[in-house]
Design an enzyme around this catalytic site. Structure first.
Site, PDB file in Angstrom:
ATOM      1  N   ASP A 240      10.272  -8.762  21.590  1.00  0.00           N
ATOM      2  CA  ASP A 240      10.347  -9.915  20.832  1.00  0.00           C
ATOM      3  C   ASP A 240      11.126 -10.979  21.771  1.00  0.00           C
ATOM      4  O   ASP A 240      12.371 -10.767  21.807  1.00  0.00           O
ATOM      5  CB  ASP A 240      11.141  -9.783  19.770  1.00  0.00           C
ATOM      6  CG  ASP A 240      11.394 -11.042  18.725  1.00  0.00           C
ATOM      7  OD1 ASP A 240      11.410 -11.809  19.000  1.00  0.00           O
ATOM      8  OD2 ASP A 240      11.964 -10.838  17.420  1.00  0.00           O
TER       9      ASP A 240
ATOM     10  N   GLU B 178      23.060  -6.761  17.553  1.00  0.00           N
ATOM     11  CA  GLU B 178      22.023  -7.603  17.012  1.00  0.00           C
ATOM     12  C   GLU B 178      21.684  -6.537  15.747  1.00  0.00           C
ATOM     13  O   GLU B 178      21.194  -5.366  15.868  1.00  0.00           O
ATOM     14  CB  GLU B 178      20.662  -7.024  18.029  1.00  0.00           C
ATOM     15  CG  GLU B 178      19.679  -7.898  17.714  1.00  0.00           C
ATOM     16  CD  GLU B 178      18.669  -7.595  16.725  1.00  0.00           C
ATOM     17  OE1 GLU B 178      19.042  -7.611  15.489  1.00  0.00           O
ATOM     18  OE2 GLU B 178      17.686  -7.047  17.115  1.00  0.00           O
TER      19      GLU B 178
ATOM     20  N   GLU C  60      18.572  -3.651   5.403  1.00  0.00           N
ATOM     21  CA  GLU C  60      19.251  -2.602   6.362  1.00  0.00           C
ATOM     22  C   GLU C  60      20.572  -2.488   6.269  1.00  0.00           C
ATOM     23  O   GLU C  60      21.250  -1.597   6.948  1.00  0.00           O
ATOM     24  CB  GLU C  60      18.722  -2.775   7.699  1.00  0.00           C
ATOM     25  CG  GLU C  60      18.067  -1.845   8.688  1.00  0.00           C
ATOM     26  CD  GLU C  60      17.556  -2.167  10.021  1.00  0.00           C
ATOM     27  OE1 GLU C  60      18.008  -1.498  10.885  1.00  0.00           O
ATOM     28  OE2 GLU C  60      16.891  -2.790   9.985  1.00  0.00           O
TER      29      GLU C  60
ATOM     30  N   HIS D   7       9.870 -10.533  15.740  1.00  0.00           N
ATOM     31  CA  HIS D   7       9.411  -9.126  14.841  1.00  0.00           C
ATOM     32  C   HIS D   7      10.005  -9.408  13.546  1.00  0.00           C
ATOM     33  O   HIS D   7       9.687  -8.296  12.639  1.00  0.00           O
ATOM     34  CB  HIS D   7      10.053  -8.158  15.913  1.00  0.00           C
ATOM     35  CG  HIS D   7      11.376  -7.654  15.624  1.00  0.00           C
ATOM     36  ND1 HIS D   7      12.424  -8.705  15.984  1.00  0.00           N
ATOM     37  CD2 HIS D   7      12.089  -6.797  15.033  1.00  0.00           C
ATOM     38  CE1 HIS D   7      13.675  -8.298  15.498  1.00  0.00           C
ATOM     39  NE2 HIS D   7      13.239  -7.026  15.288  1.00  0.00           N
TER      40      HIS D   7
HETATM   41  N1  SAH Z   1      21.237  -3.556  20.561  1.00  0.00           N
HETATM   42  C1  SAH Z   1      19.817  -3.224  20.716  1.00  0.00           C
HETATM   43  C2  SAH Z   1      19.227  -2.397  19.419  1.00  0.00           C
HETATM   44  C3  SAH Z   1      19.249  -3.237  18.184  1.00  0.00           C
HETATM   45  S1  SAH Z   1      18.698  -2.194  16.923  1.00  0.00           S
HETATM   46  C4  SAH Z   1      18.746  -4.332  21.239  1.00  0.00           C
HETATM   47  O1  SAH Z   1      19.284  -5.353  20.854  1.00  0.00           O
HETATM   48  O2  SAH Z   1      17.769  -4.076  21.363  1.00  0.00           O
HETATM   49  C5  SAH Z   1      20.196  -1.626  15.885  1.00  0.00           C
HETATM   50  C6  SAH Z   1      20.911  -0.331  16.509  1.00  0.00           C
HETATM   51  O3  SAH Z   1      22.116  -0.170  16.007  1.00  0.00           O
HETATM   52  C7  SAH Z   1      20.064   0.890  16.187  1.00  0.00           C
HETATM   53  O4  SAH Z   1      19.629   1.404  17.585  1.00  0.00           O
HETATM   54  C8  SAH Z   1      20.773   1.696  15.485  1.00  0.00           C
HETATM   55  O5  SAH Z   1      20.927   3.106  15.568  1.00  0.00           O
HETATM   56  C9  SAH Z   1      22.366   0.986  15.687  1.00  0.00           C
HETATM   57  N2  SAH Z   1      23.248   0.927  14.355  1.00  0.00           N
HETATM   58  C10 SAH Z   1      23.127   0.510  13.032  1.00  0.00           C
HETATM   59  N3  SAH Z   1      24.094   0.909  12.508  1.00  0.00           N
HETATM   60  C11 SAH Z   1      25.227   1.297  13.294  1.00  0.00           C
HETATM   61  C12 SAH Z   1      26.355   1.894  13.212  1.00  0.00           C
HETATM   62  N4  SAH Z   1      26.953   1.665  11.847  1.00  0.00           N
HETATM   63  N5  SAH Z   1      27.017   2.595  14.095  1.00  0.00           N
HETATM   64  C13 SAH Z   1      26.406   2.611  15.200  1.00  0.00           C
HETATM   65  N6  SAH Z   1      25.208   2.372  15.487  1.00  0.00           N
HETATM   66  C14 SAH Z   1      24.527   1.889  14.574  1.00  0.00           C
END
Ligand code: SAH
Length: 558
Positions: A232, A325, A334, A494
């Site tokens: 994306d 993100e 979510e 996305h």
């Molecule tokens: N930063 C990456 C992934 C974003 S997706 C990018 O930009 O491509 C969001 C990620 O946050 C996921 O891998 C999920 O496992 C993690 N995540 C969500 N809530 C969380 C929390 N409370 N503590 C740790 N990781 C978390």
């Protein structure tokens, strides 16, 4: 972030339980041994009472100036650890070690693994002076002429007192790095488990609840979801452009990446000059992130910490910048934002930066009889069979799709600005009023479309993001600003958009036609369902100008 997950419960209340470690040592053991340990020379088998005199010996007897090398190669703490282990490994194997050593000789993470168990030199690294103090020569140590040594040590002692805070932080860092980089690679240990072990807790205590978000973390463990996010380009370019266009903000700073996934944002931050990046993720994807960081040669800058943001212990007290993100479908599905707000309150410096800093949310009326016919009417005659049972949910669920802008029939309305510096988790359930003037004649109002925009500002002030601010207009003011929309007027992302389809009454043989210029108004609420904190319920009431009675409908995402 994407969005596919989540039937789980509150991440904040989850607690790690499984401690299946079989290791017997803890970091406390290392610290306890520190005072009584003798220092084995790096280059031969002589033993010294402290690291400084051992290094003086190496310099004098072997012409090997460890501190000089440290200075020349600008080694940080982890670099020194690797150098020590590299030397020990070579000496152990009978290979020569010279002062001409290059950083690339020992850059492998393998050299973080101690060659000597409880190596007093590594523990002593916290206390090293810039150069070996004069008067601390091995001959003097051995001759028993203590006066110069005592003076020198007293001086060092004072310096060490001053350095105590820094040393503690470094030790925490070393602890985290070794625990995460090595223990985990070999033993599949995560930080919560390691912490539990260090605290002497047993692994599978009956009192420990299951991780109710397990399925959520698992949804992020595979490649596909991350591939979708990385491809994306609106999203990923947005983060990259902001970070790279504002390198001066990142240079020398400590950055926290919440939910690092593959590590992409951490690597952007490190490449932009951050001196330290702490990358946290509770999903197994962090194992891949560790490899990605390693292959990028950024292991000495980025520390990967596996665990939930709310549960991990960071090796620093405060950070300068938080990148994350966290956005889900319709922004709030979510429910990852509360984790970011938790970290903001716990770790962000008072003048620290949030990336992004502001989001706003939009709603617009839509009409598209072809779409309704194709996705709703379709079921009434499938190869001659009435499959109306298949329609269940069509009007109850938020439908996530790319909606054509030509089928938006009224002016989009900004319904909420989320200033991430100030909002509280409770603000994420909210009600807003909206009013939209129709831009087309329509036979029937088919529903509403919901989307959001993200704003990245180089200051804590949101620089004028208001309810009706559009990403393009706001961002074109300066290169240091970045913004993107997930709405129907921008490039596809996305996140797509959320469609709230209106259920036409069965007896509505004729839906109400509306004219361009007619005004629709109503209110809209966003809140998680009571039984599913990561879900989302959107409810709206509306009526057209001239109509007496408002209609109400709600849609959910679970
Ligand atoms: N930063 C990456 C992934 C974003 S997706 C990018 O930009 O491509 C969001 C990620 O946050 C996921 O891998 C999920 O496992 C993690 N995540 C969500 N809530 C969380 C929390 N409370 N503590 C740790 N990781 C978390």
């Amino acid at each position: 972030m994407t969005t596919k997950a989540s039937k789980s419960t509150d991440p904040v209340s989850d607690s790690e339980s499984d401690d299946s470690l079989s290791q017997t040592e803890s970091w406390d053991d290392v610290e306890a041994d520190e005072e009584t340990q003798e220092v084995i020379s790096l280059l031969d088998d002589r033993v010294f009472p402290d690291v400084v005199s051992m290094l003086a010996h190496c310099k004098e007897q072997h012409s090997f100036d460890f501190l000089g090398i440290r200075q020349r190669l600008q080694l940080d703490f982890h670099g020194c650890v690797k150098l020590v282990n590299y030397i020990r490994q070579h000496v152990h194997e009978g290979l020569p070690v010279t002062e001409q050593i290059a950083k690339s000789d020992f850059e492998s993470d393998e050299y973080l693994k101690p060659v000597l168990e409880d190596d007093a030199v590594i523990i002593g690294l916290f206390d090293l002076p810039d150069v070996v103090p004069e008067g601390v020569l091995p001959s003097q140590v051995q001759d028993g002429d203590a006066a110069p040594l005592v003076n020198s040590l007293l001086k060092r002692n004072t310096e060490l007192q001053d350095e105590l805070a820094r040393i503690s932080a470094q030790f925490e860092s070393y602890r985290a790095t070794v625990s995460q980089t090595l223990d985990q690679r070999w033993g599949d240990v995560d930080q919560a488990e390691a912490e539990a072990k260090a605290a002497g807790k047993t692994a599978k205590g009956p009192e420990k609840p299951e991780d109710a978000s397990k399925y959520y973390w698992e949804s992020y463990a595979g490649n596909d979801i991350h591939e979708t996010m990385l491809k994306d380009t609106v999203r990923t370019d947005g983060y990259r452009d902001f970070i790279y266009n504002n390198k001066h903000l990142f240079a020398g700073k400590t950055v926290l990446d919440i939910g690092c996934g593959t590590g992409i944002l951490s690597m952007f931050a490190a490449r932009a000059g951050a001196s330290r990046v702490l990358a946290v993720d509770a999903s197994d994807i962090i194992d891949k992130a560790r490899e990605n960081v390693f292959h990028a040669g950024l292991s000495s800058t980025i520390t990967l910490i596996k665990g939930k943001m709310e549960e991990v212990v960071l090796p620093v007290d405060k950070v300068d910048i938080i990148v994350s993100e966290w956005m889900g479908y319709c922004l709030l599905y979510e429910a990852m934002l509360p984790s970011v707000l938790y970290a903001r309150d716990r770790y962000l410096k008072p003048d620290g930066l949030l990336v992004p800093g502001t989001c706003n949310m939009w709603v617009a009326p839509v009409a598209d009889s072809e779409y309704v016919m194709d996705s709703v009417g379709f079921w009434r005659d499938v190869y001659g069979f009435d499959m109306k049972a298949m329609q269940s949910g069509i009007w109850d669920d938020v439908r996530v799709l790319h909606w054509p802008k030509t089928s938006v029939c009224g002016e989009p309305v900004g319904i909420q600005v989320l200033d991430l510096y100030t909002i509280k988790p409770t603000d994420l359930s909210f009600a807003a009023k909206w009013k939209s003037t129709l831009t087309d004649d329509i036979d029937a109002l088919d529903g509403f479309l919901v989307w959001f925009d993200n704003f990245f500002a180089p200051t804590r002030e949101n620089q004028g993001v208001e309810l009706q601010s559009t990403a393009d207009e706001w961002a074109k003011v300066g290169k240091d600003r970045v913004a993107f929309t997930t709405g129907p007027y921008g490039k596809d992302t996305h996140w797509k958009q959320g469609l709230l389809l209106i259920k036409q009454k069965e007896d509505d043989s004729k839906a109400t036609a509306l004219k361009k210029g007619d005004v629709l108004e109503g209110d809209i609420t966003f809140a998680p369902p009571a039984d599913m904190p990561r879900g989302l319920v959107i409810k709206t009431s509306w009526k057209a100008s001239g109509e007496e009675k408002a209609r109400t409908q709600s849609w959910s995402m679970k």
